[in-house]
Design a protein around this motif. Structure first.
Motif, PDB file in Angstrom:
ATOM      1  N   VAL A 117       0.833  -1.209   0.000  1.00 34.98           N
ATOM      2  CA  VAL A 117       0.000   0.000   0.000  1.00 34.98           C
ATOM      3  C   VAL A 117       0.860   1.249   0.000  1.00 34.98           C
ATOM      4  O   VAL A 117       0.605   2.213  -0.736  1.00 34.98           O
ATOM      5  CB  VAL A 117      -0.940   0.006   1.216  1.00 34.98           C
ATOM      6  CG1 VAL A 117      -1.680   1.331   1.300  1.00 34.98           C
ATOM      7  CG2 VAL A 117      -1.924  -1.141   1.130  1.00 34.98           C
ATOM      8  N   ILE A 118       1.900   1.257   0.823  1.00 33.20           N
ATOM      9  CA  ILE A 118       2.763   2.427   0.921  1.00 33.20           C
ATOM     10  C   ILE A 118       3.502   2.666  -0.390  1.00 33.20           C
ATOM     11  O   ILE A 118       3.649   3.806  -0.841  1.00 33.20           O
ATOM     12  CB  ILE A 118       3.737   2.256   2.101  1.00 33.20           C
ATOM     13  CG1 ILE A 118       2.940   2.323   3.410  1.00 33.20           C
ATOM     14  CG2 ILE A 118       4.831   3.309   2.072  1.00 33.20           C
ATOM     15  CD1 ILE A 118       3.709   1.898   4.628  1.00 33.20           C
ATOM     16  N   ASP A 119       3.941   1.590  -1.044  1.00 32.09           N
ATOM     17  CA  ASP A 119       4.597   1.738  -2.341  1.00 32.09           C
ATOM     18  C   ASP A 119       3.616   2.258  -3.390  1.00 32.09           C
ATOM     19  O   ASP A 119       3.980   3.057  -4.250  1.00 32.09           O
ATOM     20  CB  ASP A 119       5.174   0.398  -2.790  1.00 32.09           C
ATOM     21  CG  ASP A 119       6.519   0.110  -2.155  1.00 32.09           C
ATOM     22  OD1 ASP A 119       7.064   1.012  -1.488  1.00 32.09           O
ATOM     23  OD2 ASP A 119       7.028  -1.009  -2.322  1.00 32.09           O
ATOM     24  N   GLN A 120       2.369   1.792  -3.329  1.00 37.45           N
ATOM     25  CA  GLN A 120       1.362   2.305  -4.255  1.00 37.45           C
ATOM     26  C   GLN A 120       1.147   3.799  -4.048  1.00 37.45           C
ATOM     27  O   GLN A 120       0.951   4.542  -5.010  1.00 37.45           O
ATOM     28  CB  GLN A 120       0.043   1.558  -4.059  1.00 37.45           C
ATOM     29  CG  GLN A 120       0.052   0.125  -4.563  1.00 37.45           C
ATOM     30  CD  GLN A 120      -1.222  -0.620  -4.233  1.00 37.45           C
ATOM     31  OE1 GLN A 120      -2.032  -0.173  -3.426  1.00 37.45           O
ATOM     32  NE2 GLN A 120      -1.406  -1.782  -4.848  1.00 37.45           N
ATOM     33  N   ALA A 121       1.212   4.232  -2.797  1.00 35.59           N
ATOM     34  CA  ALA A 121       1.046   5.657  -2.504  1.00 35.59           C
ATOM     35  C   ALA A 121       2.191   6.466  -3.094  1.00 35.59           C
ATOM     36  O   ALA A 121       1.978   7.550  -3.660  1.00 35.59           O
ATOM     37  CB  ALA A 121       0.968   5.877  -0.996  1.00 35.59           C
ATOM     38  N   ILE A 122       3.406   5.945  -2.988  1.00 35.63           N
ATOM     39  CA  ILE A 122       4.561   6.636  -3.578  1.00 35.63           C
ATOM     40  C   ILE A 122       4.416   6.681  -5.099  1.00 35.63           C
ATOM     41  O   ILE A 122       4.695   7.699  -5.742  1.00 35.63           O
ATOM     42  CB  ILE A 122       5.868   5.925  -3.184  1.00 35.63           C
ATOM     43  CG1 ILE A 122       6.077   5.992  -1.668  1.00 35.63           C
ATOM     44  CG2 ILE A 122       7.053   6.545  -3.920  1.00 35.63           C
ATOM     45  CD1 ILE A 122       6.267   7.386  -1.128  1.00 35.63           C
ATOM     46  N   GLY A 123       3.952   5.572  -5.683  1.00 33.05           N
ATOM     47  CA  GLY A 123       3.737   5.547  -7.121  1.00 33.05           C
ATOM     48  C   GLY A 123       2.692   6.557  -7.559  1.00 33.05           C
ATOM     49  O   GLY A 123       2.835   7.207  -8.601  1.00 33.05           O
ATOM     50  N   MET A 126       4.200   9.928  -7.682  1.00 36.56           N
ATOM     51  CA  MET A 126       5.047  10.107  -8.867  1.00 36.56           C
ATOM     52  C   MET A 126       4.197  10.276 -10.121  1.00 36.56           C
ATOM     53  O   MET A 126       4.542  11.053 -11.011  1.00 36.56           O
ATOM     54  CB  MET A 126       5.982   8.903  -9.011  1.00 36.56           C
ATOM     55  CG  MET A 126       6.987   8.761  -7.880  1.00 36.56           C
ATOM     56  SD  MET A 126       7.925   7.206  -7.962  1.00 36.56           S
ATOM     57  CE  MET A 126       8.828   7.442  -9.497  1.00 36.56           C
ATOM     58  N   TYR A 127       3.065   9.559 -10.183  1.00 38.74           N
ATOM     59  CA  TYR A 127       2.206   9.608 -11.366  1.00 38.74           C
ATOM     60  C   TYR A 127       1.475  10.936 -11.470  1.00 38.74           C
ATOM     61  O   TYR A 127       1.329  11.495 -12.560  1.00 38.74           O
ATOM     62  CB  TYR A 127       1.201   8.454 -11.299  1.00 38.74           C
ATOM     63  CG  TYR A 127       0.189   8.450 -12.416  1.00 38.74           C
ATOM     64  CD1 TYR A 127       0.551   8.042 -13.702  1.00 38.74           C
ATOM     65  CD2 TYR A 127      -1.128   8.852 -12.185  1.00 38.74           C
ATOM     66  CE1 TYR A 127      -0.373   8.041 -14.724  1.00 38.74           C
ATOM     67  CE2 TYR A 127      -2.060   8.850 -13.210  1.00 38.74           C
ATOM     68  CZ  TYR A 127      -1.682   8.445 -14.480  1.00 38.74           C
ATOM     69  OH  TYR A 127      -2.603   8.446 -15.490  1.00 38.74           O
ATOM     70  N   ASP A 128       1.007  11.461 -10.336  1.00 37.00           N
ATOM     71  CA  ASP A 128       0.242  12.710 -10.333  1.00 37.00           C
ATOM     72  C   ASP A 128       0.724  13.593  -9.186  1.00 37.00           C
ATOM     73  O   ASP A 128       0.028  13.760  -8.183  1.00 37.00           O
ATOM     74  CB  ASP A 128      -1.248  12.405 -10.188  1.00 37.00           C
ATOM     75  CG  ASP A 128      -2.133  13.627 -10.437  1.00 37.00           C
ATOM     76  OD1 ASP A 128      -1.584  14.740 -10.566  1.00 37.00           O
ATOM     77  OD2 ASP A 128      -3.370  13.464 -10.491  1.00 37.00           O
ATOM     78  N   ALA A 136       4.122  11.304  -0.670  1.00 31.73           N
ATOM     79  CA  ALA A 136       5.554  11.011  -0.563  1.00 31.73           C
ATOM     80  C   ALA A 136       6.229  11.951   0.424  1.00 31.73           C
ATOM     81  O   ALA A 136       7.059  11.526   1.240  1.00 31.73           O
ATOM     82  CB  ALA A 136       6.217  11.118  -1.936  1.00 31.73           C
ATOM     83  N   ASN A 137       5.867  13.235   0.354  1.00 28.33           N
ATOM     84  CA  ASN A 137       6.489  14.204   1.261  1.00 28.33           C
ATOM     85  C   ASN A 137       6.156  13.909   2.717  1.00 28.33           C
ATOM     86  O   ASN A 137       7.005  14.044   3.607  1.00 28.33           O
ATOM     87  CB  ASN A 137       6.043  15.620   0.891  1.00 28.33           C
ATOM     88  CG  ASN A 137       6.536  16.044  -0.474  1.00 28.33           C
ATOM     89  OD1 ASN A 137       7.548  15.554  -0.952  1.00 28.33           O
ATOM     90  ND2 ASN A 137       5.829  16.957  -1.116  1.00 28.33           N
ATOM     91  N   ASP A 138       4.917  13.503   2.962  1.00 23.87           N
ATOM     92  CA  ASP A 138       4.516  13.174   4.329  1.00 23.87           C
ATOM     93  C   ASP A 138       5.295  11.969   4.842  1.00 23.87           C
ATOM     94  O   ASP A 138       5.626  11.885   6.031  1.00 23.87           O
ATOM     95  CB  ASP A 138       3.018  12.875   4.386  1.00 23.87           C
ATOM     96  CG  ASP A 138       2.166  14.112   4.154  1.00 23.87           C
ATOM     97  OD1 ASP A 138       2.731  15.222   4.125  1.00 23.87           O
ATOM     98  OD2 ASP A 138       0.934  13.967   3.989  1.00 23.87           O
TER      99      ASP A 138
END
Length: 206
Positions: A117-123, A126-128, A136-138
């Motif tokens: 889930v966390i990796d999906q959030a980073i993705g 990056m996507y939008d 990502a900043n948080d």
């Protein structure tokens, strides 16, 4: 993901912030939504899906949160906070920075669903980035403080911040490698190299 279509609800959390009962209810809802994300990931996330997971309605969620994106960000943050707490608990059993970092890695790696889930959030960030850069900043903000606290207290603030950023960036690379390969063949020697570098940093002033 449908957060954009349901992200402009009436801000609700300030209305319940002074109420202990409201705070407890909000925490309960957040835990339920975070649990759903951990199992099902970010795909097709919406207020209505979150409401089903929490056993309530999307209007109730809008009373406690500022919309789908606010709820999503806070649920992801709660998952991260749990991982950080577990990692810091493992680190507390060790005396040196290098030992603490080595102890952290298995804890970060073992929670595969939460990590997904966390990796999906980073993705998503990056996507939008215009809408989701904060995800990502948080994450950086949440990890930075605990990592700084692992560094020797006698170091200067700048030195502790620099080393914490090095650890954060390197661990992120390790986690990406683990998620894509599910193999520690390349990670293990790289982790040993990081630990040796931290040992040298710790003894530089000795």
């Amino acid at each position: 993901m449908e957060a954009s279509r349901e992200s402009h609800g009436t801000p609700g959390y300030p209305r319940s912030v002074r109420s202990p009962r409201g705070e407890a209810r909000r925490a309960e809802l957040l835990a339920a939504v975070a649990g759903d994300l951990k199992v099902n990931g970010l795909a097709d996330f919406s207020l209505r899906r979150a409401a089903r997971a929490a056993g309530t309605t999307h209007k109730v969620l809008l009373y406690h949160f500022d919309g789908a994106e606010d709820l999503l960000g806070q649920a992801i943050a709660s998952l991260r906070e749990g991982r950080i707490a577990n990692a810091m608990s493992a680190a507390a059993a060790h005396d040196t920075l290098s030992e603490r970092v080595r102890a952290i890695w298995p804890v970060l790696m073992e929670d595969a669903t939460g990590l997904r889930v966390i990796d999906q959030a980073i993705g998503l960030a990056m996507y939008d980035p215009q809408r989701y850069a904060h995800l990502a900043n948080d994450a950086s903000a949440l990890y930075r403080g605990p990592l700084i606290s692992l560094c020797p207290s006698e170091w200067s603030e700048q030195r502790r911040e620099e080393v914490a950023e090095l650890i954060l960036a390197t661990m992120r690379g390790f986690l990406m490698e683990w998620q894509t390969s599910r193999s520690a063949v390349r990670i293990d020697p790289a982790l040993s190299a990081l630990v040796r570098a931290l040992e040298r940093e710790e003894t530089a002033d000795a």
